[in-house]
Design a protein around this motif. Structure first.
Motif, PDB file in Angstrom:
ATOM      1  N   PRO A  10       0.852  -1.340   0.121  1.00 29.09           N
ATOM      2  CA  PRO A  10      -0.087  -0.001  -0.026  1.00 29.09           C
ATOM      3  C   PRO A  10       0.881   1.087   0.144  1.00 29.09           C
ATOM      4  N   SER A  11       1.946   1.282   0.493  1.00 31.55           N
ATOM      5  CA  SER A  11       2.855   2.316   0.595  1.00 31.55           C
ATOM      6  C   SER A  11       3.275   2.930  -0.898  1.00 31.55           C
ATOM      7  N   THR A  13       1.295   3.111  -3.322  1.00 34.36           N
ATOM      8  CA  THR A  13       0.469   3.737  -3.851  1.00 34.36           C
ATOM      9  C   THR A  13       0.813   4.923  -4.763  1.00 34.36           C
ATOM     10  N   ASP A  14       1.410   6.035  -3.962  1.00 31.35           N
ATOM     11  CA  ASP A  14       1.509   7.124  -4.735  1.00 31.35           C
ATOM     12  C   ASP A  14       2.461   6.979  -5.778  1.00 31.35           C
ATOM     13  N   ALA A  17       0.871   5.298  -8.787  1.00 32.75           N
ATOM     14  CA  ALA A  17       0.023   6.323  -9.564  1.00 32.75           C
ATOM     15  C   ALA A  17       0.581   7.165 -10.342  1.00 32.75           C
ATOM     16  N   GLU A  41      -4.666  13.429 -10.329  1.00 26.64           N
ATOM     17  CA  GLU A  41      -5.403  12.786  -9.302  1.00 26.64           C
ATOM     18  C   GLU A  41      -6.400  12.018  -9.922  1.00 26.64           C
ATOM     19  N   GLN A  44      -4.331   8.688  -9.576  1.00 23.90           N
ATOM     20  CA  GLN A  44      -4.334   8.383  -7.915  1.00 23.90           C
ATOM     21  C   GLN A  44      -5.563   7.963  -7.370  1.00 23.90           C
ATOM     22  N   GLY A  45      -6.790   8.333  -7.872  1.00 21.78           N
ATOM     23  CA  GLY A  45      -8.040   7.867  -7.505  1.00 21.78           C
ATOM     24  C   GLY A  45      -8.144   6.475  -7.769  1.00 21.78           C
ATOM     25  N   ALA A  47      -5.709   4.234  -8.500  1.00 21.88           N
ATOM     26  CA  ALA A  47      -4.805   3.459  -7.576  1.00 21.88           C
ATOM     27  C   ALA A  47      -5.299   3.297  -6.032  1.00 21.88           C
ATOM     28  N   LYS A  48      -5.822   4.226  -5.462  1.00 20.97           N
ATOM     29  CA  LYS A  48      -6.676   4.086  -4.059  1.00 20.97           C
ATOM     30  C   LYS A  48      -7.787   3.165  -4.085  1.00 20.97           C
ATOM     31  N   THR A  52      -5.224  -1.140  -3.676  1.00 18.68           N
ATOM     32  CA  THR A  52      -5.243  -1.627  -2.497  1.00 18.68           C
ATOM     33  C   THR A  52      -6.165  -2.536  -1.903  1.00 18.68           C
ATOM     34  N   HIS A  53      -7.268  -3.114  -3.236  1.00 18.94           N
ATOM     35  CA  HIS A  53      -8.216  -3.795  -2.891  1.00 18.94           C
ATOM     36  C   HIS A  53      -7.642  -5.416  -2.421  1.00 18.94           C
TER      37      HIS A  53
END
Length: 287
Positions: A10-11, A13-14, A17, A41, A44-45, A47-48, A52-53
């Protein structure tokens, strides 16, 4: 170059993205097509929401401890789906993409998925060649189309609820030969899927009518699909966005006549089990 693969965290993600935004933007600009993610953005959306699913498996490639690419496998339903596969444009041509693809293919085999699918930009000859060399075959040429429809829908189109998911799963199984219940459950919670009823029975649905990346549709007939999309267009101020199978000539020409425009060519590729659909359909990037 020493490239190391490791599981996605999860770290990541940024940075992932950011690479997704740069990679998709770079190939689109090279071929003069609009970017899939117009602003960072948007990537980014995505990715989040998905990377992380719990049912998405991810892998990243590192060079000297720096993430330079990633790939994912959607494991929500029986047929596994690849992507997004992205590599930092500065590391193109160095074999990173192939190693990331080999990793998700191996993962799909480990999970026992009977088939694996992906959707790619048809103008991207590099990815087309890579996927074909790894065993994927082109099954459906697609056209990304967007716009508002001219015709009203005479049918009953309404929002899908959790209680409707079993009927939609059954419809998908009858048309495609497999189910997408996991994806539909997420759509009910995260987006606004719609369905068409005829005499109290679900005959068509769309998982996210205005967001082509995750929008797939299934219907018993072309007429049902047309009524569903017309109703969906009437229920939103936003343009519809979907991947239209070009070989379904009647449906494709209907979309053109209704005012949808072609944005770019794409292609559905598959490895393993693939059944030609027995009804009307259009895929998403999740296939």
């Amino acid at each position: 170059m020493d490239i190391q693969l490791r599981p996605f965290r999860p770290s990541d993600t940024d940075v992932v993205a950011s690479i997704v935004f740069e990679a998709f933007g770079s190939i689109a600009k090279k071929h003069n097509f609009p970017p899939d993610f117009p602003v960072p953005e948007a990537a980014q959306g995505l990715a989040k929401a998905f990377m992380t699913h719990a049912k998405w498996w991810g892998v990243v490639a590192e060079a000297d401890g720096r993430v330079v690419g990633s790939n994912f496998l959607d494991q929500r339903d029986p047929i596994a789906t690849v992507g997004p596969l992205t590599v930092d444009p500065n590391f193109h041509g160095k074999g990173v993409g192939r190693r990331l693809m080999e990793a998700v293919i191996a993962r799909a085999a480990e999970t026992g998925a009977p088939g694996t699918r992906l959707v790619q930009d048809a103008f991207n000859t590099t990815s087309l060649s890579l996927y074909a060399s790894l065993g994927f075959e082109l099954k459906e040429p697609l056209a990304l189309m967007t716009g508002k429809l001219r015709a009203p829908s005479p049918g009953t189109v309404r929002s899908m609820t959790a209680a409707d998911v079993p009927a939609c799963v059954d419809l998908c199984r009858r048309v495609h030969g497999f189910e997408r219940g996991g994806e539909l459950a997420d759509s009910v919670n995260m987006f606004r899927p719609l369905l068409l009823e005829r005499e109290g029975r679900v005959v068509a649905y769309a998982s996210a009518p205005t967001f082509w990346f995750i929008n797939h549709g299934v219907a018993e007939t072309d007429r049902d699909m047309q009524e569903l999309l017309a109703g969906a267009s009437a229920l939103t101020s936003e343009p519809l966005a979907l991947l239209v199978p070009i070989r379904r000539a009647t449906f494709f020409k209907w979309c053109l006549a209704q005012g949808l425009r072609v944005v770019k060519p794409m292609g559905l590729m598959a490895m393993g089990t693939y059944h030609d659909p027995r009804g009307a359909f259009y895929p998403s990037v999740q296939c």
